[in-house]
Design a protein around this motif. Structure first.
Motif, mmCIF file in Angstrom:
data_model
loop_
_atom_site.group_PDB
_atom_site.id
_atom_site.type_symbol
_atom_site.label_atom_id
_atom_site.label_comp_id
_atom_site.label_asym_id
_atom_site.label_seq_id
_atom_site.Cartn_x
_atom_site.Cartn_y
_atom_site.Cartn_z
ATOM 1 N N LEU A 81 -7.390 -39.214 -59.829
ATOM 2 C CA LEU A 81 -6.085 -39.608 -60.348
ATOM 3 C C LEU A 81 -5.728 -41.050 -60.017
ATOM 4 O O LEU A 81 -5.955 -41.509 -58.901
ATOM 5 C CB LEU A 81 -4.992 -38.707 -59.759
ATOM 6 C CG LEU A 81 -4.801 -37.351 -60.435
ATOM 7 C CD1 LEU A 81 -5.987 -36.456 -60.220
ATOM 8 C CD2 LEU A 81 -3.549 -36.702 -59.932
ATOM 9 N N MET A 86 -0.674 -39.569 -60.132
ATOM 10 C CA MET A 86 -0.420 -38.849 -58.891
ATOM 11 C C MET A 86 1.077 -38.760 -58.623
ATOM 12 O O MET A 86 1.586 -37.716 -58.207
ATOM 13 C CB MET A 86 -1.131 -39.516 -57.715
ATOM 14 C CG MET A 86 -0.881 -38.805 -56.403
ATOM 15 S SD MET A 86 -1.460 -37.095 -56.400
ATOM 16 C CE MET A 86 -2.992 -37.311 -55.548
ATOM 17 N N LEU A 89 2.631 -36.113 -60.789
ATOM 18 C CA LEU A 89 2.268 -34.794 -60.267
ATOM 19 C C LEU A 89 3.113 -34.433 -59.043
ATOM 20 O O LEU A 89 3.600 -33.307 -58.927
ATOM 21 C CB LEU A 89 0.782 -34.801 -59.895
ATOM 22 C CG LEU A 89 -0.012 -33.564 -60.212
ATOM 23 C CD1 LEU A 89 0.019 -33.257 -61.682
ATOM 24 C CD2 LEU A 89 -1.423 -33.711 -59.717
ATOM 25 N N GLN A 90 3.309 -35.387 -58.158
ATOM 26 C CA GLN A 90 4.089 -35.144 -56.947
ATOM 27 C C GLN A 90 5.571 -34.954 -57.259
ATOM 28 O O GLN A 90 6.221 -34.079 -56.680
ATOM 29 C CB GLN A 90 3.891 -36.284 -55.949
ATOM 30 C CG GLN A 90 2.498 -36.296 -55.367
ATOM 31 C CD GLN A 90 2.194 -37.559 -54.577
ATOM 32 O OE1 GLN A 90 2.808 -38.605 -54.777
ATOM 33 N NE2 GLN A 90 1.234 -37.454 -53.672
ATOM 34 N N ASN A 93 6.173 -31.579 -58.448
ATOM 35 C CA ASN A 93 5.619 -30.574 -57.532
ATOM 36 C C ASN A 93 4.423 -29.828 -58.120
ATOM 37 O O ASN A 93 4.039 -28.776 -57.611
ATOM 38 C CB ASN A 93 6.689 -29.576 -57.067
ATOM 39 C CG ASN A 93 7.634 -30.192 -56.077
ATOM 40 O OD1 ASN A 93 7.228 -30.976 -55.218
ATOM 41 N ND2 ASN A 93 8.902 -29.856 -56.198
ATOM 42 N N ASP A 95 1.460 -30.876 -58.023
ATOM 43 C CA ASP A 95 0.287 -31.090 -57.179
ATOM 44 C C ASP A 95 0.001 -29.850 -56.338
ATOM 45 O O ASP A 95 -1.083 -29.705 -55.790
ATOM 46 C CB ASP A 95 0.444 -32.335 -56.308
ATOM 47 C CG ASP A 95 1.677 -32.299 -55.427
ATOM 48 O OD1 ASP A 95 2.684 -31.656 -55.798
ATOM 49 O OD2 ASP A 95 1.640 -32.936 -54.356
ATOM 50 N N ARG A 96 0.949 -28.937 -56.283
ATOM 51 C CA ARG A 96 0.729 -27.653 -55.591
ATOM 52 C C ARG A 96 -0.006 -26.665 -56.488
ATOM 53 O O ARG A 96 -0.669 -25.756 -56.004
ATOM 54 C CB ARG A 96 2.059 -27.071 -55.142
ATOM 55 C CG ARG A 96 2.739 -27.944 -54.109
ATOM 56 C CD ARG A 96 4.044 -27.363 -53.683
ATOM 57 N NE ARG A 96 4.661 -28.239 -52.695
ATOM 58 C CZ ARG A 96 5.945 -28.350 -52.510
ATOM 59 N NH1 ARG A 96 6.779 -27.631 -53.252
ATOM 60 N NH2 ARG A 96 6.425 -29.165 -51.598
ATOM 61 N N ARG A 99 -4.345 -28.902 -57.726
ATOM 62 C CA ARG A 99 -4.787 -29.704 -56.588
ATOM 63 C C ARG A 99 -5.682 -30.836 -57.077
ATOM 64 O O ARG A 99 -6.701 -30.602 -57.724
ATOM 65 C CB ARG A 99 -5.568 -28.816 -55.618
ATOM 66 C CG ARG A 99 -6.060 -29.592 -54.425
ATOM 67 C CD ARG A 99 -6.840 -28.710 -53.476
ATOM 68 N NE ARG A 99 -7.668 -29.583 -52.658
ATOM 69 C CZ ARG A 99 -8.918 -29.347 -52.358
ATOM 70 N NH1 ARG A 99 -9.489 -28.243 -52.757
ATOM 71 N NH2 ARG A 99 -9.592 -30.197 -51.617
ATOM 72 N N PRO A 100 -5.304 -32.082 -56.780
ATOM 73 C CA PRO A 100 -6.138 -33.198 -57.220
ATOM 74 C C PRO A 100 -7.384 -33.360 -56.346
ATOM 75 O O PRO A 100 -7.314 -33.232 -55.126
ATOM 76 C CB PRO A 100 -5.214 -34.408 -57.083
ATOM 77 C CG PRO A 100 -4.052 -33.976 -56.270
ATOM 78 C CD PRO A 100 -4.035 -32.500 -56.192
#
Length: 111
Positions: A81, A86, A89-90, A93, A95-96, A99-100
């Motif tokens: 990413l 990124m 994604l964060q 939320n 990214d939970r 998963r990168p």
């Protein structure tokens, strides 16, 4: 533009969005992932190394691909990413959920 590469494993596809993954190309990503899953490649890695920007439509297409791959008994993972992607994604939320991974190889191994 969206590229689709297949690896040596028959059930794996690597998808590479290039440039910006926005509402303009979100449908293309959905179509590529759909085609891969229909062809039996249910392990999908979305290589975001060359994707410098993603909006909510692009993110929706990735999440849609994840759902489709899982319904077919597989999985969709994201790799390499860029900082803006990124951050999106964060902030959401997600990214939970997604998963990168640092690289396509790590995503394929599940490291």
């Amino acid at each position: 533009m969206i590229e689709l590469d297949t690896t040596q494993a028959a059930d794996v596809a690597v998808v590479r969005p290039l440039g910006r993954l926005t509402m303009v190309h979100a449908a293309d990503l959905r179509e590529v992932v759909n085609g891969a899953v229909e062809d039996g490649r249910t392990r999908i890695v979305v290589d975001l190394g060359d994707c410098e920007f993603m909006d909510s439509s692009g993110l929706g297409a990735v999440i849609g691909g994840l759902k489709q791959a899982r319904q077919a008994g597989g999985d969709l993972r994201i790799a390499a990413l860029q900082p803006q992607v990124m951050t999106v994604l964060q902030l959401t939320n997600l990214d939970r959920v997604l998963r990168p991974y640092g690289s396509v190889a790590e995503a394929l191994r599940g490291d």
